[in-house]
Motif scaffolding. Sequence first.
Motif, PDB file in Angstrom:
ATOM      1  N   ALA A  77     -14.829  -3.659  12.910  1.00 55.65           N
ATOM      2  CA  ALA A  77     -14.404  -3.826  14.300  1.00 55.65           C
ATOM      3  C   ALA A  77     -15.328  -4.792  15.028  1.00 55.65           C
ATOM      4  N   GLY A  78     -16.620  -4.715  14.732  1.00 54.80           N
ATOM      5  CA  GLY A  78     -17.567  -5.630  15.350  1.00 54.80           C
ATOM      6  C   GLY A  78     -17.302  -7.068  14.968  1.00 54.80           C
ATOM      7  N   VAL A  79     -17.004  -7.292  13.711  1.00 48.14           N
ATOM      8  CA  VAL A  79     -16.686  -8.650  13.247  1.00 48.14           C
ATOM      9  C   VAL A  79     -15.408  -9.149  13.919  1.00 48.14           C
ATOM     10  N   GLY A  80     -14.444  -8.271  14.071  1.00 48.84           N
ATOM     11  CA  GLY A  80     -13.218  -8.650  14.763  1.00 48.84           C
ATOM     12  C   GLY A  80     -13.474  -9.061  16.203  1.00 48.84           C
ATOM     13  N   ALA A  81     -14.399  -8.367  16.859  1.00 46.35           N
ATOM     14  CA  ALA A  81     -14.742  -8.707  18.236  1.00 46.35           C
ATOM     15  C   ALA A  81     -15.428 -10.068  18.305  1.00 46.35           C
ATOM     16  N   VAL A  82     -16.269 -10.376  17.317  1.00 43.99           N
ATOM     17  CA  VAL A  82     -16.919 -11.685  17.258  1.00 43.99           C
ATOM     18  C   VAL A  82     -15.871 -12.787  17.084  1.00 43.99           C
ATOM     19  N   ALA A  83     -14.908 -12.561  16.196  1.00 43.07           N
ATOM     20  CA  ALA A  83     -13.846 -13.542  15.966  1.00 43.07           C
ATOM     21  C   ALA A  83     -13.049 -13.790  17.238  1.00 43.07           C
ATOM     22  N   VAL A  89     -18.800  -7.881   4.985  1.00 43.10           N
ATOM     23  CA  VAL A  89     -18.304  -6.571   5.416  1.00 43.10           C
ATOM     24  C   VAL A  89     -17.180  -6.090   4.510  1.00 43.10           C
ATOM     25  N   ALA A  90     -16.373  -7.007   3.992  1.00 39.19           N
ATOM     26  CA  ALA A  90     -15.301  -6.619   3.072  1.00 39.19           C
ATOM     27  C   ALA A  90     -15.857  -5.952   1.821  1.00 39.19           C
ATOM     28  N   GLU A  91     -17.052  -6.346   1.404  1.00 35.28           N
ATOM     29  CA  GLU A  91     -17.653  -5.787   0.193  1.00 35.28           C
ATOM     30  C   GLU A  91     -18.445  -4.507   0.441  1.00 35.28           C
ATOM     31  N   LEU A  92     -18.549  -4.076   1.692  1.00 26.57           N
ATOM     32  CA  LEU A  92     -19.258  -2.821   1.962  1.00 26.57           C
ATOM     33  C   LEU A  92     -18.584  -1.640   1.273  1.00 26.57           C
ATOM     34  N   GLY A  93     -17.283  -1.759   1.029  1.00 28.76           N
ATOM     35  CA  GLY A  93     -16.594  -0.699   0.306  1.00 28.76           C
ATOM     36  C   GLY A  93     -17.045  -0.589  -1.136  1.00 28.76           C
ATOM     37  N   THR A  94     -17.682  -1.642  -1.650  1.00 28.93           N
ATOM     38  CA  THR A  94     -18.221  -1.618  -3.010  1.00 28.93           C
ATOM     39  C   THR A  94     -19.647  -1.114  -2.999  1.00 28.93           C
ATOM     40  N   SER A  95     -20.514  -1.802  -2.267  1.00 25.20           N
ATOM     41  CA  SER A  95     -21.910  -1.379  -2.119  1.00 25.20           C
ATOM     42  C   SER A  95     -22.575  -2.241  -1.068  1.00 25.20           C
ATOM     43  N   TYR A  96     -23.703  -1.770  -0.558  1.00 23.26           N
ATOM     44  CA  TYR A  96     -24.467  -2.567   0.393  1.00 23.26           C
ATOM     45  C   TYR A  96     -24.980  -3.848  -0.263  1.00 23.26           C
TER      46      TYR A  96
END
Length: 209
Positions: A111-117, A137-144
């Motif tokens: 959501a934060g990235v969307g607000a920046v965009a 951020v898309a890869e956070l679902g995989t790992s940090y």
Amino acid sequence: MRDADFFQRWMAAVAASVEREADHLTELDSPIGDADHGSNLLRGFHAVRAALDTEAPTAPGAVLQLAGRTLISTVGGASGPLYGTLLRRTGKELGDAAEVSDDALREALNAGVGAVAQLGGAAPGDKTMLDALVPGVAELGTSYRAAADAADAGARATVPMQARKGRASYLGERSIGHQDPGATSSALVLAALADVAAASGGGDADGTR
């Protein structure tokens, strides 16, 4: 679960990374910007550390909202509003919970990235911080760590791009061949997150969550 201390340490790690890389960020900014990206972020994250030490928020969302407000009030140019928006919106999405899950953080950062965009009117491929933030951020679902690696790759991928937004866009084709400083500093933010997660014991230094 991640508590306020985790987020305090994340912001401290970002500040330390910016301090180490400030000269490099300014060097990247010199040919395509105002040659102040490193110094601006350095001033901003010094102020963030001071504010967090003084107020010591007790919720993750409050940590990020205070950090965001501080950046907006202390950093000149576009960096303050953009990074401030990223952290404030992420913090707002996290709400008042004393602890948040990794999944909640991922959704909040998205959501934060969307607000920046929305604020910058930019998209991936425009040679901006979004070229690191969106894949990261898309890869956070995989790992940090995967998120940090994706953000770093995204920043490096800005070199052959022609800037379509921001100060660099005024240069047209002359912006080609330079790595975007905003994407580079955004990669530092996600690398700091990965480092703090790994050091906290619930991290993913080996690629697991």
